[in-house]
Design an enzyme around this catalytic site. Structure first.
Site, PDB file in Angstrom:
ATOM      1  N   SER A  14       4.891 -14.655  42.322  1.00 13.13           N
ATOM      2  CA  SER A  14       4.400 -14.837  43.688  1.00 13.13           C
ATOM      3  C   SER A  14       5.517 -15.321  44.607  1.00 13.13           C
ATOM      4  O   SER A  14       6.273 -16.237  44.283  1.00 13.13           O
ATOM      5  CB  SER A  14       3.258 -15.855  43.714  1.00 13.13           C
ATOM      6  OG  SER A  14       2.906 -16.164  45.050  1.00 13.13           O
ATOM      7  N   LYS A  65     -10.012 -13.685  43.095  1.00 14.34           N
ATOM      8  CA  LYS A  65     -10.564 -13.659  44.450  1.00 14.34           C
ATOM      9  C   LYS A  65     -12.093 -13.544  44.472  1.00 14.34           C
ATOM     10  O   LYS A  65     -12.757 -14.186  45.284  1.00 14.34           O
ATOM     11  CB  LYS A  65      -9.944 -12.516  45.256  1.00 14.34           C
ATOM     12  CG  LYS A  65      -8.476 -12.718  45.579  1.00 14.34           C
ATOM     13  CD  LYS A  65      -7.951 -11.581  46.450  1.00 14.34           C
ATOM     14  CE  LYS A  65      -6.482 -11.749  46.776  1.00 14.34           C
ATOM     15  NZ  LYS A  65      -5.975 -10.691  47.669  1.00 14.34           N
ATOM     16  N   ASP A 101      -6.576 -11.487  54.246  1.00 13.17           N
ATOM     17  CA  ASP A 101      -5.925 -10.187  54.064  1.00 13.17           C
ATOM     18  C   ASP A 101      -6.209  -9.267  55.252  1.00 13.17           C
ATOM     19  O   ASP A 101      -5.353  -8.470  55.661  1.00 13.17           O
ATOM     20  CB  ASP A 101      -6.406  -9.513  52.772  1.00 13.17           C
ATOM     21  CG  ASP A 101      -5.857 -10.187  51.524  1.00 13.17           C
ATOM     22  OD1 ASP A 101      -4.788 -10.820  51.619  1.00 13.17           O
ATOM     23  OD2 ASP A 101      -6.501 -10.091  50.467  1.00 13.17           O
ATOM     24  N   ALA A 129      -9.839   2.504  46.956  1.00 16.39           N
ATOM     25  CA  ALA A 129     -11.121   1.897  47.315  1.00 16.39           C
ATOM     26  C   ALA A 129     -11.325   0.552  46.628  1.00 16.39           C
ATOM     27  O   ALA A 129     -12.463   0.121  46.413  1.00 16.39           O
ATOM     28  CB  ALA A 129     -12.274   2.850  46.959  1.00 16.39           C
ATOM     29  N   THR A 154     -11.934   7.964  41.824  1.00 17.93           N
ATOM     30  CA  THR A 154     -13.346   7.823  41.456  1.00 17.93           C
ATOM     31  C   THR A 154     -14.129   7.746  42.763  1.00 17.93           C
ATOM     32  O   THR A 154     -14.212   6.690  43.390  1.00 17.93           O
ATOM     33  CB  THR A 154     -13.574   6.551  40.617  1.00 17.93           C
ATOM     34  OG1 THR A 154     -12.704   6.574  39.479  1.00 17.93           O
ATOM     35  CG2 THR A 154     -15.021   6.467  40.147  1.00 17.93           C
TER      36      THR A 154
END
Length: 282
Positions: A14, A65, A101, A129, A154
């Site tokens: 990170s 998250k 975000d 997605a 997908t």
């Protein structure tokens, strides 16, 4: 001394400590921001106890998250919309969660393309997605565009995203199968890659940019490498590009302000620091 963190698993790569450390030094704040590696099985306990360890809050990254979303007491509207939390803080003894975000991606476009860029964008094509795509679609929904097409290998995942988010805006959302991408390219004025394709160690994303409008913008949320194969191909076609580093930098701003009481800025010096770190690691 105020303390904050980024928690994930793994976490050692990170760059958030570099970003927040830069701002702490710039503003002369006696504080710290550290990496904390927590396995999923232990994350619930960490969420309950971090304040007792002296932390004002922190960032949450993969794979926590969604678990953070479920574990906080209160959430912002953005977090509710995305069912994911990446920023934590304590307010009046209550654990809050937000998802920055959305703000990070949109602020990066605004800074890179200039005020009013969206006035020339009617149709957007989002590739992927997953969780990142949800945040990006949510941000774009709040701007004056007509249609956002979400393409995924997908297609049912793209359909799920459309179903979950379409009620939040009048912007038309449409799911598209990956093998039908060529159908969307001629009308897409903004193309955003949210997949891992093109990331270091991953195969490139293959789309025919010769079919997109000459004034189109191509954006990639991948920032290692900084210039992905998709962005390089877009430049070769004379298209404007927006790399993924700005999203990382801008999404950090609201958290820093929450924990340390100062709203920082994303400056060329900060970007140069992170670019140098990326280049030294490759």
């Amino acid at each position: 001394m105020k303390k904050a963190f980024v928690v994930g698993h793994p976490i050692k790569h990170s760059r958030s400590p570099l970003i927040h450390g830069f701002w702490l030094k710039q503003h002369g704040i006696a504080g710290s921001y550290e990496r904390i590696d927590v396995e999923p099985v232990n994350f619930g306990r960490f969420l309950r106890n971090f304040h007792e360890q002296g932390f004002a809050g922190g960032n949450v990254t993969i794979p926590h998250k969604e678990t953070a979303f479920a574990g906080v007491t209160r959430r912002t509207e953005r977090a509710e919309r995305l069912k994911a939390v990446n920023t934590l803080w304590i307010e009046n003894g209550v654990l809050w969660g937000d998802n920055t975000d959305v703000l990070g991606f949109m602020a990066n476009l605004d800074q890179s393309l200039g005020t009013g860029w969206e006035q020339a964008v009617d149709n957007v094509l989002v590739l992927g997605a997953g969780g990142a795509a949800r945040g990006i679609v949510a941000g774009l929904q709040d701007r004056p565009m007509k249609r956002i097409v979400v393409a995924n290998r997908t297609v049912s995942k793209a359909e799920d995203l459309v179903r979950d988010l379409e009620r939040y805006s009048a912007v038309k959302l449409e799911a598209l199968a990956w093998d039908e991408l060529d159908r969307a390219l001629p009308t897409s004025q903004l193309i955003v890659n949210t997949t891992s394709l093109g990331m270091a160690g991953q195969p490139p994303i293959l789309i025919d940019l010769a079919k997109v409008p000459g004034n189109a913008v191509v954006s990639d949320i991948v920032y290692v490498p900084l210039k992905t194969p998709l962005l390089a191909a877009a430049e070769a076609h004379g298209l404007r590009t927006v790399d993924g580093l700005g999203m990382l930098l801008h999404q950090a701003v609201p958290g820093f302000e929450r924990w340390f009481g100062v709203r920082p800025e994303v400056t060329p010096d900060l970007r140069a620091l992170i670019v140098a770190d990326i280049e030294s690691a490759t």
